[in-house]
Design an enzyme around this catalytic site. Structure first.
Site, short mmCIF file in Angstrom:
data_model
loop_
_atom_site.label_atom_id
_atom_site.label_comp_id
_atom_site.label_asym_id
_atom_site.label_seq_id
_atom_site.Cartn_x
_atom_site.Cartn_y
_atom_site.Cartn_z
N HIS A 144 0.86 -1.19 0.00
CA HIS A 144 0.00 0.00 0.00
C HIS A 144 0.89 1.24 0.00
O HIS A 144 1.79 1.35 0.83
CB HIS A 144 -0.91 -0.01 1.23
CG HIS A 144 -1.52 1.31 1.54
ND1 HIS A 144 -2.26 2.02 0.61
CD2 HIS A 144 -1.50 2.08 2.65
CE1 HIS A 144 -2.66 3.16 1.16
NE2 HIS A 144 -2.20 3.23 2.40
N HIS A 215 -6.78 8.61 -0.88
CA HIS A 215 -5.83 7.98 0.05
C HIS A 215 -4.60 7.44 -0.70
O HIS A 215 -3.50 7.91 -0.48
CB HIS A 215 -6.58 6.86 0.81
CG HIS A 215 -5.77 6.19 1.86
ND1 HIS A 215 -6.33 5.42 2.87
CD2 HIS A 215 -4.43 6.12 2.07
CE1 HIS A 215 -5.37 4.96 3.66
NE2 HIS A 215 -4.22 5.35 3.19
O1 2HA Z 1 -0.09 4.98 7.98
O2 2HA Z 1 -0.84 4.33 5.13
O3 2HA Z 1 -3.33 3.57 5.42
C1 2HA Z 1 -0.19 3.84 7.29
C2 2HA Z 1 -1.17 4.00 6.23
C3 2HA Z 1 -2.57 3.71 6.56
ZN ZN Z 2 -2.38 4.73 3.78
#
Ligand code: 2HA
Ligand code: ZN
Length: 281
Positions: A144, A215
């Site tokens: 991510h 995000h």
């Molecule tokens: O802080 O990116 O989505 C970690 C992240 C949460």
């Molecule tokens: Zn994040």
């Protein structure tokens, strides 16, 4: 194959590949502060190569049930830890965890030497590693990142899989080859929440990439190179689209659906027709 033992966990190639990816991601500008997280489902032989360095902590509830990952081991970034610091001191910023026999609890075996927990996105990571493992045993990496151009587009494009996939495919000829299944889009949700994990896992049944509105991006792959490459390619395409939209109200010319079909034919890939719709602008 003869069993190799590493003098320290940090000597193992999978750990070095992991650390390199955190550095690469930071260098791209995708990991401000503690933004982003990375996890890797270890191979049985990798577990054996580092097992002698394990020191088990207490079992903790995962928050989701991942029975298909029972008794498996994972290397992952720590909650609140900065990607920027991983390369300087991996043992303080990443950890190896074990999932128990029920798939409901996990414990730290190595790392987080100054204390801490696995990534705040643990539910998303484990749930999606499980979804992907069921599709293909070779999926091992979930990543991510806070990719700025992908995120910028979530403020101006409709939040649909069809629109995001088609727009990214149009921006670089390689995109449809790199992610032929397309990309999924998840609307705004609370970071680290169960809801975000569940909605992402629905997209991961179909795609290797999910965009988290306002995000960042979430990706799954077989290894560090291909997973990083997937995010790198999507973010590059998004950057080009941001530039184009900043220069002019519309595109003067672009890659057309017929050209995407031709490309797919030449590369022997299949592109779902639902992304090759006719545009009315
Ligand atoms: O802080 O990116 O989505 C970690 C992240 C949460
Ligand atoms: Zn994040």
């Amino acid at each position: 194959m003869e069993k190799e033992q590493w003098n320290q966990v940090l000597d193992a190639p999978f750990v070095q590949g992991f650390v390199r990816m955190t550095k690469d991601g930071f260098d791209q500008g995708w990991h401000e502060r503690n933004g982003g997280n990375l996890s890797y489902r270890m191979k049985p032989e990798e577990v054996e190569c580092v097992r002698e360095h394990f020191a088990a902590q207490d079992w903790k509830s995962i928050g989701v049930s991942v029975p298909a990952l029972a008794n498996e081991y994972f290397l992952m970034t720590g909650s609140g830890k900065y990607f920027r610091n991983v390369v300087l001191d991996p043992e303080a910023n990443i950890c190896i965890i074990e999932v128990d026999g029920s798939g409901e609890a996990c414990r730290i075996l190595w790392g987080m030497k100054d204390g801490g927990r696995p990534t705040s996105e643990l539910p998303s990571h484990l749930m999606n590693l499980e979804v992907k493992k069921k599709i293909d045993e070779n999926y091992r990496v979930v990543y991510h990142a806070h990719t700025p151009n992908i995120t910028a587009l979530t403020f101006v494009l409709p939040l649909s899989d069809e629109v995001f996939t088609r727009e990214l495919w149009e921006m670089v000829t390689e995109c449809s080859v790199v992610f032929p299944a397309g990309v999924g889009v998840v609307p705004l949700m609370v970071p680290g929440s169960m809801e975000l994990a569940v909605e992402t896992s629905k997209r991961m049944q179909v795609y290797d990439l999910a965009i988290w509105a306002h995000h960042g991006i979430f990706a799954a792959g077989f290894d560090f190179d291909s997973t990083f490459g997937l995010v790198h390619t999507a973010e590059k395409a998004a950057e080009i689209l941001v530039k184009v939209l900043s220069m002019a109200p519309g595109k003067r010319q672009t890659i057309q659906p017929e050209e995407l079909r031709m490309l797919a034919n030449d590369f022997s890939i299949e592109l779902p027709e639902r992304f090759l719709y006719r545009k009315h602008w």
